[in-house]
Scaffold this motif. Structure first.
Motif, PDB file in Angstrom:
ATOM      1  N   LEU A  45      42.535 -16.433  32.354  1.00 18.52           N
ATOM      2  CA  LEU A  45      43.148 -15.638  33.427  1.00 18.52           C
ATOM      3  C   LEU A  45      43.009 -16.330  34.778  1.00 18.52           C
ATOM      4  O   LEU A  45      43.765 -16.053  35.705  1.00 18.52           O
ATOM      5  N   GLY A  46      42.065 -17.261  34.891  1.00 16.50           N
ATOM      6  CA  GLY A  46      41.867 -18.001  36.128  1.00 16.50           C
ATOM      7  C   GLY A  46      43.020 -18.925  36.485  1.00 16.50           C
ATOM      8  O   GLY A  46      43.036 -19.496  37.581  1.00 16.50           O
ATOM      9  N   ALA A  47      43.984 -19.062  35.590  1.00 19.45           N
ATOM     10  CA  ALA A  47      45.170 -19.872  35.885  1.00 19.45           C
ATOM     11  C   ALA A  47      46.130 -19.156  36.837  1.00 19.45           C
ATOM     12  O   ALA A  47      47.119 -19.741  37.281  1.00 19.45           O
ATOM     13  N   ALA A  48      45.832 -17.905  37.168  1.00 24.93           N
ATOM     14  CA  ALA A  48      46.674 -17.141  38.095  1.00 24.93           C
ATOM     15  C   ALA A  48      46.770 -17.860  39.435  1.00 24.93           C
ATOM     16  O   ALA A  48      45.830 -18.532  39.866  1.00 24.93           O
ATOM     17  N   GLU A  49      47.916 -17.693  40.092  1.00 24.47           N
ATOM     18  CA  GLU A  49      48.124 -18.329  41.389  1.00 24.47           C
ATOM     19  C   GLU A  49      47.135 -17.821  42.441  1.00 24.47           C
ATOM     20  O   GLU A  49      46.699 -18.562  43.309  1.00 24.47           O
ATOM     21  N   LEU A  50      46.811 -16.531  42.382  1.00 24.79           N
ATOM     22  CA  LEU A  50      45.893 -15.919  43.342  1.00 24.79           C
ATOM     23  C   LEU A  50      44.740 -15.271  42.582  1.00 24.79           C
ATOM     24  O   LEU A  50      44.954 -14.569  41.602  1.00 24.79           O
ATOM     25  N   ARG A  51      43.511 -15.494  43.077  1.00 25.34           N
ATOM     26  CA  ARG A  51      42.314 -14.971  42.422  1.00 25.34           C
ATOM     27  C   ARG A  51      41.456 -14.253  43.467  1.00 25.34           C
ATOM     28  O   ARG A  51      41.036 -14.873  44.448  1.00 25.34           O
ATOM     29  N   TYR A  52      41.208 -12.982  43.222  1.00 20.32           N
ATOM     30  CA  TYR A  52      40.486 -12.147  44.169  1.00 20.32           C
ATOM     31  C   TYR A  52      39.299 -11.480  43.486  1.00 20.32           C
ATOM     32  O   TYR A  52      39.186 -11.478  42.262  1.00 20.32           O
ATOM     33  N   CYS A  53      38.458 -10.846  44.312  1.00 14.59           N
ATOM     34  CA  CYS A  53      37.382 -10.006  43.777  1.00 14.59           C
ATOM     35  C   CYS A  53      36.990  -8.960  44.811  1.00 14.59           C
ATOM     36  O   CYS A  53      37.279  -9.107  46.001  1.00 14.59           O
ATOM     37  N   SER A  54      36.343  -7.915  44.332  1.00 14.74           N
ATOM     38  CA  SER A  54      35.701  -6.953  45.222  1.00 14.74           C
ATOM     39  C   SER A  54      34.578  -7.684  45.941  1.00 14.74           C
ATOM     40  O   SER A  54      34.047  -8.672  45.416  1.00 14.74           O
ATOM     41  N   PRO A  55      34.166  -7.216  47.108  1.00 15.50           N
ATOM     42  CA  PRO A  55      33.107  -7.915  47.833  1.00 15.50           C
ATOM     43  C   PRO A  55      31.688  -7.660  47.310  1.00 15.50           C
ATOM     44  O   PRO A  55      30.731  -8.168  47.887  1.00 15.50           O
ATOM     45  N   THR A  56      31.539  -6.934  46.217  1.00 13.86           N
ATOM     46  CA  THR A  56      30.205  -6.652  45.692  1.00 13.86           C
ATOM     47  C   THR A  56      29.588  -7.887  45.041  1.00 13.86           C
ATOM     48  O   THR A  56      30.310  -8.743  44.521  1.00 13.86           O
ATOM     49  N   PRO A  57      28.261  -7.967  45.036  1.00 10.08           N
ATOM     50  CA  PRO A  57      27.604  -9.123  44.402  1.00 10.08           C
ATOM     51  C   PRO A  57      27.982  -9.300  42.934  1.00 10.08           C
ATOM     52  O   PRO A  57      28.197 -10.419  42.484  1.00 10.08           O
ATOM     53  N   ARG A  58      28.087  -8.200  42.181  1.00  8.82           N
ATOM     54  CA  ARG A  58      28.387  -8.379  40.757  1.00  8.82           C
ATOM     55  C   ARG A  58      29.833  -8.793  40.509  1.00  8.82           C
ATOM     56  O   ARG A  58      30.119  -9.535  39.588  1.00  8.82           O
ATOM     57  N   SER A  59      30.759  -8.346  41.349  1.00 14.96           N
ATOM     58  CA  SER A  59      32.154  -8.786  41.208  1.00 14.96           C
ATOM     59  C   SER A  59      32.286 -10.257  41.564  1.00 14.96           C
ATOM     60  O   SER A  59      32.953 -11.022  40.855  1.00 14.96           O
ATOM     61  N   ARG A  60      31.645 -10.666  42.644  1.00 13.57           N
ATOM     62  CA  ARG A  60      31.681 -12.077  43.041  1.00 13.57           C
ATOM     63  C   ARG A  60      31.052 -12.957  41.966  1.00 13.57           C
ATOM     64  O   ARG A  60      31.604 -14.003  41.605  1.00 13.57           O
ATOM     65  N   ALA A  61      29.886 -12.530  41.448  1.00 14.59           N
ATOM     66  CA  ALA A  61      29.188 -13.322  40.429  1.00 14.59           C
ATOM     67  C   ALA A  61      30.013 -13.413  39.150  1.00 14.59           C
ATOM     68  O   ALA A  61      30.086 -14.475  38.523  1.00 14.59           O
ATOM     69  N   THR A  62      30.653 -12.308  38.760  1.00 17.35           N
ATOM     70  CA  THR A  62      31.490 -12.322  37.559  1.00 17.35           C
ATOM     71  C   THR A  62      32.649 -13.298  37.736  1.00 17.35           C
ATOM     72  O   THR A  62      32.906 -14.132  36.874  1.00 17.35           O
ATOM     73  N   GLY A  63      33.355 -13.201  38.849  1.00 21.38           N
ATOM     74  CA  GLY A  63      34.481 -14.098  39.104  1.00 21.38           C
ATOM     75  C   GLY A  63      34.066 -15.553  39.179  1.00 21.38           C
ATOM     76  O   GLY A  63      34.747 -16.433  38.645  1.00 21.38           O
ATOM     77  N   THR A  64      32.944 -15.815  39.802  1.00 17.77           N
ATOM     78  CA  THR A  64      32.444 -17.188  39.907  1.00 17.77           C
ATOM     79  C   THR A  64      32.035 -17.718  38.539  1.00 17.77           C
ATOM     80  O   THR A  64      32.368 -18.855  38.180  1.00 17.77           O
TER      81      THR A  64
END
Length: 191
Positions: A45-64
């Motif tokens: 799914l990371g092949a998407a043109e735009l990649r966002y996340c909620s500003p929470t630590p767990r959302s950022r960590a999951t996306g990273t």
């Protein structure tokens, strides 16, 4: 023109019974393990043109951890729970049972002094409707509450529907369409 927005629910940071309003805790050991197990299905799914996340630590960590290098979006923050922030639902129900009943039954009220449910759903919907309108793909890692709000908004369901949507950690849902006209897209199982 049709936009494809895939929402990935953040991995967990605590057991379900220990979930707290506006929880800012990072991923726990079980959450990291779950990300590793789900990664083969979610990394593409990371092949998407735009990649966002909620500003929470767990959302950022999951996306990273999934390699998305997501951009935190303040509009994708969890519902502002005012003075209930940091408490569990059980704790609040013990302290303010009438306030909890009002909050669960009237989407326009905010007995906690924060954001009413209806305003939260509208905020998430506004974020969805302001994405680029051209064909393309977006992936966003978000808290379960944000995913529920997006679904209620996209389906134009009554706000009370929010309480009937169960969103599990690392689950995905895809919305296709354009501002004001969204469709729920259910994919086949990945094997």
């Amino acid at each position: 023109m049709s936009l494809r927005v895939t929402l990935v629910t953040a991995a967990r940071s605590s057991s379900l019974l220990a979930e707290r309003f506006d929880d800012d805790r990072p991923l726990d050991e079980a959450g990291w393990y779950e990300v590793q197990q789900a990664a083969p299905a979610l990394i593409p799914l990371g092949a998407a043109e735009l990649r966002y996340c909620s500003p929470t630590p767990r959302s950022r960590a999951t996306g990273t951890a999934l390699g998305y290098a997501p951009l935190a979006q303040p509009a994708l923050r969890d519902c502002d729970m005012g003075r209930w922030r940091g408490l569990t639902l059980a704790e609040v129900a013990a302290l303010e049972p009438a306030a909890v009943d009002a909050w669960l039954t009237d989407p326009r009220t905010a007995p906690h002094g924060g954001e009413p449910l209806l305003a939260f759903i509208t905020r998430i919907g506004n974020w969805l409707d302001t994405r680029p309108a051209e064909d393309g793909a977006i992936v966003a890692v978000a808290e379960p509450s944000v995913v529920r709000a997006a679904l209620v908004y996209a389906l134009k369901a009554p706000p009370a529907t929010y309480w009937n949507v169960d969103v599990r950690p690392l689950s995905t849902v895809t919305l296709t369409g354009r501002p004001g006209l969204w469709h729920l897209h259910l994919a086949t199982a990945l094997h």
